[in-house]
Scaffold this active site. Structure first.
Site, PDB file in Angstrom:
ATOM      1  N   ASP A 113       0.755  -1.191   0.014  1.00 28.03           N
ATOM      2  CA  ASP A 113      -0.011   0.009  -0.079  1.00 28.03           C
ATOM      3  C   ASP A 113       0.832   1.396  -0.023  1.00 28.03           C
ATOM      4  O   ASP A 113       0.381   2.246   0.516  1.00 28.03           O
ATOM      5  CB  ASP A 113      -1.034   0.016   1.231  1.00 28.03           C
ATOM      6  CG  ASP A 113      -0.209   0.128   2.667  1.00 28.03           C
ATOM      7  OD1 ASP A 113       0.965  -0.201   2.654  1.00 28.03           O
ATOM      8  OD2 ASP A 113      -0.644   0.225   3.383  1.00 28.03           O
ATOM      9  N   GLU A 114       2.201   1.209  -0.455  1.00 24.31           N
ATOM     10  CA  GLU A 114       2.928   2.330  -0.372  1.00 24.31           C
ATOM     11  C   GLU A 114       4.039   2.473  -1.388  1.00 24.31           C
ATOM     12  O   GLU A 114       4.511   1.246  -1.872  1.00 24.31           O
ATOM     13  CB  GLU A 114       3.591   2.067   1.219  1.00 24.31           C
ATOM     14  CG  GLU A 114       4.640   3.185   1.265  1.00 24.31           C
ATOM     15  CD  GLU A 114       5.351   3.117   2.415  1.00 24.31           C
ATOM     16  OE1 GLU A 114       6.047   4.139   2.952  1.00 24.31           O
ATOM     17  OE2 GLU A 114       5.613   1.909   3.035  1.00 24.31           O
TER      18      GLU A 114
END
Length: 366
Positions: A113-114
């Site tokens: 998610d990054e």
């Protein structure tokens, strides 16, 4: 061409994209009945299990990744526990990263998610701060596409290096967009806790606090030799305090992991022996993570039986972990969940992967 066309700044413009409470937000998106409620992704509190992720509503109660589900249930009695769907989360991540890739940026995925984005080639202007501001429309475009196409929010930080971009994305969550200008970076950093700097974990923070260094401003003003407090990290820490960071984006797709395993002299299913082994392995892995100034999203156990049958099991959490106690707890959970000690073990291993920078604490509003 502009008046400054012959004097374009050729440095870096880095974006740090961080999805907001990714696992829990996906569950809330897919089930409207969960929106606005404290969602805890993990095993229910009535069963032996751990928390993989928590929504912002649940975090207000102190719920965090790697926490025992029973503890989360006590802290947040109104919490809604949802079983993790890792395949679903990975597929969603793939689609989000596709949106990111279509910007033409150089991308360093950090986790599910990054990601860091180097958009220097499309954000050139007459100086560094003008280049940073020029990147804002692109950042807004990425956020809007993720919102319209995936119905999720993302927070983006913009700065001239990875350190500042990460701090910027932590500054206003969820759904934030923050630019740290080069001109104002020193004053921006001054009121923040030293813990937000890359490489400053609990132990380093305690050492600095005991020396009277609580904020980054204290670190900027410190006239002593930081090597006496944090060893060889002192010089780099001082640079970080002034917003300087020369770490490049790492584009390679090599899987990064840290592991430890032990082959027993005699096959054993003695829980006391196995727990001691796991605890020692967790301490070693934690030490190596801290040395590299990294946290881990995934914990894996490996067992081998007398007939050389080998099994591995893993679990992923949304927030990176670094402490030995968290790694040990997840290792024990995996052994128990899948009944891996149903017969004596010849070998026991513990490992972590999906490595990234640990998140700093919630930053105060400036």
């Amino acid at each position: 061409p502009t008046l400054f066309s012959n004097f374009l700044w050729d440095g870096c413009v880095i974006l740090h994209l961080d999805m907001d409470a990714f696992y829990a937000s996906l569950e809330q998106r897919d089930d409207p009945g969960l929106r606005g409620r404290p969602v805890i992704v993990g095993a229910p509190p009535t069963q032996r299990g751990v928390v993989c992720a928590a929504s912002y509503e649940a975090r207000k109660f102190g719920v965090r990744s790697a926490m025992p589900s029973a503890t989360a249930g006590r802290l947040c009695p109104t919490g809604v526990f949802v079983r993790p769907q890792m395949d679903h989360y990975r597929e969603e991540s793939r689609q989000i990263m596709q949106i990111v890739a279509e910007t033409g940026a150089v991308v360093e995925p950090m986790s599910i998610d990054e990601a860091y984005l180097d958009v220097s080639s499309v954000s050139q202007a007459e100086d560094i701060d003008a280049s940073l501001l020029k990147a804002m429309p692109l950042a807004r475009h990425v956020k809007q596409r993720i919102l319209s196409e995936r119905k999720l929010t993302a927070t983006i930080g913009i700065a001239s290096n990875k350190l500042l971009a990460k701090i910027a994305s932590d500054h206003k969550k969820p759904d934030g967009l923050t630019v740290i200008s080069d001109r104002e970076k020193i004053s921006f950093l001054r009121p923040l806790q030293v813990r937000v700097l890359y490489g400053v974990g609990k132990v380093t923070e305690q050492v600095l606090n005991q020396a009277g260094i609580v904020t980054i401003g204290d670190l900027q003003d410190y006239a002593g030799d930081l090597r006496a407090l944090v060893g060889s990290f002192g010089a780099k820490l001082k640079q970080f305090a002034f917003g300087e960071d020369d770490r490049p984006l790492e584009i390679g797709d090599e899987i990064k992991s840290i592991s430890n395993e032990e082959t027993f002299l005699k096959d054993t299913d003695d829980r006391k022996v196995l727990r001691a082994c796991l605890r020692e392995q967790a301490m070693d892995i934690s030490k190596r993570l801290k040395h590299r100034r990294l946290g881990a999203h995934t914990v894996q156990v490996k067992v081998r039986y007398s007939d050389f049958t080998t099994l591995t099991r893993q679990i992923s959490v949304e927030e990176p972990i670094i402490e030995a106690a968290d790694i040990y707890r997840l290792g024990c959970f995996l052994l128990g969940r899948d009944k891996l000690v149903s017969r004596p073990l010849r070998l026991l291993g513990l490992g972590v992967s999906s490595l990234r920078e640990p998140s700093g604490r919630q930053l105060p509003l400036l």
